[in-house]
Scaffold this motif. Structure first.
Motif, PDB file in Angstrom:
ATOM      1  N   SER A 257      12.558  -2.853   4.857  1.00 13.15           N
ATOM      2  CA  SER A 257      11.339  -2.367   4.208  1.00 13.15           C
ATOM      3  C   SER A 257      10.481  -1.692   5.272  1.00 13.15           C
ATOM      4  CB  SER A 257      10.582  -3.539   3.591  1.00 13.15           C
ATOM      5  OG  SER A 257      10.010  -4.326   4.609  1.00 13.15           O
ATOM      6  N   ARG A 258       9.474  -0.941   4.800  1.00 11.92           N
ATOM      7  CA  ARG A 258       8.581  -0.278   5.747  1.00 11.92           C
ATOM      8  C   ARG A 258       7.963  -1.286   6.701  1.00 11.92           C
ATOM      9  NH1 ARG A 258       7.273   4.642   3.649  1.00 11.92           N
ATOM     10  NH2 ARG A 258       7.658   4.818   1.437  1.00 11.92           N
ATOM     11  N   PHE A 259       7.486  -2.367   6.105  1.00 12.24           N
ATOM     12  CA  PHE A 259       6.765  -3.357   6.898  1.00 12.24           C
ATOM     13  C   PHE A 259       7.678  -3.970   7.961  1.00 12.24           C
ATOM     14  CE2 PHE A 259       4.984  -7.530   7.804  1.00 12.24           C
ATOM     15  CZ  PHE A 259       3.663  -7.196   8.046  1.00 12.24           C
ATOM     16  N   THR A 260       8.897  -4.316   7.554  1.00 10.75           N
ATOM     17  CA  THR A 260       9.843  -4.893   8.516  1.00 10.75           C
ATOM     18  C   THR A 260      10.138  -3.900   9.629  1.00 10.75           C
ATOM     19  OG1 THR A 260      10.844  -5.954   6.608  1.00 10.75           O
ATOM     20  CG2 THR A 260      12.029  -6.135   8.679  1.00 10.75           C
ATOM     21  N   ALA A 261      10.395  -2.649   9.217  1.00  7.94           N
ATOM     22  CA  ALA A 261      10.718  -1.630  10.217  1.00  7.94           C
ATOM     23  C   ALA A 261       9.553  -1.456  11.191  1.00  7.94           C
ATOM     24  CB  ALA A 261      11.036  -0.310   9.526  1.00  7.94           C
ATOM     25  N   GLY A 262       8.334  -1.396  10.643  1.00  4.33           N
ATOM     26  CA  GLY A 262       7.149  -1.224  11.483  1.00  4.33           C
ATOM     27  C   GLY A 262       6.968  -2.395  12.437  1.00  4.33           C
ATOM     28  N   THR A 263       7.110  -3.612  11.886  1.00  3.31           N
ATOM     29  CA  THR A 263       6.936  -4.807  12.703  1.00  3.31           C
ATOM     30  C   THR A 263       7.956  -4.844  13.840  1.00  3.31           C
ATOM     31  OG1 THR A 263       6.229  -5.994  10.736  1.00  3.31           O
ATOM     32  CG2 THR A 263       6.800  -7.330  12.641  1.00  3.31           C
ATOM     33  N   LEU A 264       9.222  -4.576  13.501  1.00  2.68           N
ATOM     34  CA  LEU A 264      10.267  -4.644  14.519  1.00  2.68           C
ATOM     35  C   LEU A 264      10.095  -3.549  15.567  1.00  2.68           C
ATOM     36  CD1 LEU A 264      13.426  -5.614  12.467  1.00  2.68           C
ATOM     37  CD2 LEU A 264      12.043  -7.025  13.981  1.00  2.68           C
ATOM     38  N   ALA A 265       9.708  -2.341  15.120  1.00  2.00           N
ATOM     39  CA  ALA A 265       9.497  -1.259  16.088  1.00  2.00           C
ATOM     40  C   ALA A 265       8.408  -1.651  17.089  1.00  2.00           C
ATOM     41  CB  ALA A 265       9.116   0.027  15.361  1.00  2.00           C
TER      42      ALA A 265
END
Lengths: 320, 244
Positions: free
Chosen positions: A188-196
């Motif tokens: 998800s966007r949020f997961t991708a953002g958090t991991l980045a």
């Protein structure tokens, strides 16, 4: 403190004067471009308070009971047997008791108080920072350990990771992570953002921890090993506690950076504080007010964090 | 007890090659107190540090209590637990209290329960005369007190051998005595000890054997009597005449 104020009174006056002059200058500048300040538009985006129209979900008949001067209880009896009960504002009622209605008809309005988009953005930013901060700390611990390891595999991988992450812009990393890694692994966007963010901050945390480990006296490791502890035991019980205590101030700086850097994930359409601000501006045109507000909200977050860290530091310094 | 055969240790500092230990052999008997003397840079500390593998030797063989240290199958951590070490710079754990310093390795390495470790720890703190500082942190102690805690910490592992690396060199003169007293009582109890020191009084009083090292080599071995009355080697004579 009081003594200090007395001694340097003139400089304190100068300090206040400079601050006032800057504020005054900013005000004059906005006057020159004829900017109209509408601070009144801002609060509704913190807490929204207003009427919200309610519509019927199907055809049926309404039963209305007056509760008090302002409100009525409206029971919508749909033709299919289902019922909806609404508490609506007296003034807003569009139908009367016994009236029939059809799907999509406006029945009335309710009064709502809910958190506005700025608060929601703030919470998103907090969540982003918290999760990515925790992951970054875990990554950083391992990277720090790997960087001081004697094993060329661990040391090499950690060095490459740190160099790649530190050598590329966070914005580019976020795009790569969202469009490439995120698509492949279906994040998800949020997961991708958090991991980045976590992977970005992890490299810096790793370097901080490496420096912390290396700053611990060599004799500590020798003493621990000479007592028969293995390398990991010595790291966990002797080196790491001392290293972490030492790196608390730079770590705090890194986490404050992380909160600020999290604003960049707004480019992948995560409604964090920055994106929320941009959305509010598109509907209010209160550009200056909103950006100042957003800046203030980031400041509250970062300042709170540095206060917490300062408290922890003081607690930790007992054995020094 | 400790059998040292032809060990070498070389350091490379940039371009320079330092032969810290150069083909040294020696045998330490059970219960012996061996004092190593020699000018600074003579390799005596390196020699000592080789004995618990804090320095890995380039060649040669060390056998402690029947276990070959250079054997790849030997678990070096097990050996180190049997070989206590006291450092010049104390190396107490600053984030742990005195009692915790003495308890920690007991719990981790010897897998003793907290109560048992505490009991043993307190007994040893009494033994080195510092029980009243059990809850203090290392930075609240004087140098002599720190070193006594360090000795207690090493003893807590019930080592078969104690290594002392210039234990009194970092101390103010008035604190040297208290540390030497603890070491002397250990020697009287029959502990096998290898001590690198400049305290000739200690060597004369408690040493069974004295080793003179120079340029990484064992120059002369003898009992204290021999050393302090008529040392054979010129280098030994010169060294002793300078420090006594």
């Amino acid at each position: 403190m009081l003594k200090d104020v007395k001694k340097n009174l003139i400089w304190y006056i100068a300090l206040v004067a400079v601050i006032l002059a800057t504020a005054f200058g900013a005000m004059k500048m906005t006057e020159r471009i004829n900017y109209e300040w509408y601070w009144g538009r801002v609060p509704q985006y913190f807490v929204f308070s207003g009427d919200e129209d309610q519509f019927a979900d199907g055809n049926g008949e309404a039963v209305i009971e007056e509760i008090d001067m302002d409100q009525s209880k409206v029971i919508l009896e749909y033709d299919n047997g289902e019922k909806d009960t609404l508490i609506l504002l007296q003034d807003s009622l569009m139908i009367e008791d016994g009236d029939s209605f059809s799907e999509g008809d406006k029945i009335g309005a309710i009064h709502v108080v809910r958190t506005g988009i700025l608060i929601e953005g703030l919470i998103t930013t907090l969540e982003l920072s918290l999760y990515s901060g925790i992951i970054a700390l875990i990554i950083g611990l391992f990277i720090g350990l790997a960087r001081v390891s004697k094993n060329p595999l661990f040391r090499g991988l950690a060095s490459i990771y740190v160099e790649v992450i530190r050598g590329t812009p966070l914005l580019v990393q976020i795009f790569i992570f969202y469009f490439f890694v995120g698509t492949v692994l279906d994040f998800s966007r949020f997961t991708a953002g958090t991991l980045a963010l976590a992977i970005f901050a992890g490299a810096y945390v790793g370097e901080i921890i490496r420096a912390g480990i290396q700053a611990v006296d060599k004799g500590q490791m020798e003493a621990a090993r000479s007592l028969g502890m293995n390398y990991m035991e010595a790291m966990i019980h002797i080196i790491m506690p001392q290293a972490l205590k030492r790196v608390l101030p730079p770590l705090a700086g890194q986490f404050i950076s992380l909160i600020k850097d999290s604003s960049l994930v707004s480019v992948i359409a995560i409604t964090d504080l920055t994106k929320a601000g941009r959305e509010v501006i598109t509907s209010t045109f209160a550009t200056f007010e909103i950006w100042f507000t957003i800046a203030g909200m980031y400041l509250v977050l970062t300042f709170t964090l540095s206060m917490i860290i300062r408290y922890i530091e003081r607690r930790f310094s007992v054995s020094d | 007890m400790i059998d040292i055969k032809d060990i070498c240790k070389t350091f490379y500092v940039g371009e320079t090659v330092i032969k810290a230990v150069d083909h040294a052999s020696y045998h330490v008997d059970q219960g012996d107190v061996v004092v190593i003397i020699g000018p600074s840079g003579s390799g005596k500390s390196s020699f000592l540090r080789c004995l618990n593998m804090l320095e890995e030797i380039d060649s040669g063989k060390i056998v402690i209590d029947g276990v070959d240290l250079t054997d790849k199958k030997t678990n070096i951590n097990k050996i180190r637990a049997e070989v206590g070490m006291v450092f010049q710079s104390f190396n107490l754990f600053p984030h742990k209290s005195v009692l915790e310093n003495v308890m920690l390795a007991q719990k981790i390495v010897r897998k003793r329960s907290k109560t048992e470790a505490k009991e043993i720890g307190m007994k040893l703190l009494v033994k080195v005369g510092i029980e009243e500082k059990a809850d203090a942190y290392p930075n609240q102690l004087s140098g002599g007190q720190k070193q006594r805690v360090a000795i207690a910490r090493a003893l807590a592992m019930n080592p078969k051998v104690m290594l002392f690396d210039e234990p009194t060199s970092a101390l103010d003169p008035e604190m040297v005595g208290e540390v030497l007293d603890v070491m002397k009582s250990l020697a009287r109890e029959g502990m096998t000890m290898v001590v690198v020191t400049h305290e000739m009084g200690f060597a004369r009083e408690v040493a069974d054997k004295v080793i003179m090292m120079d340029a990484g080599q064992i120059l002369e071995v003898g009992d204290p009597e021999h050393f302090f009355t008529n040392p054979t080697h010129k280098r030994t004579q010169a060294f002793l005449s300078q420090i006594i």
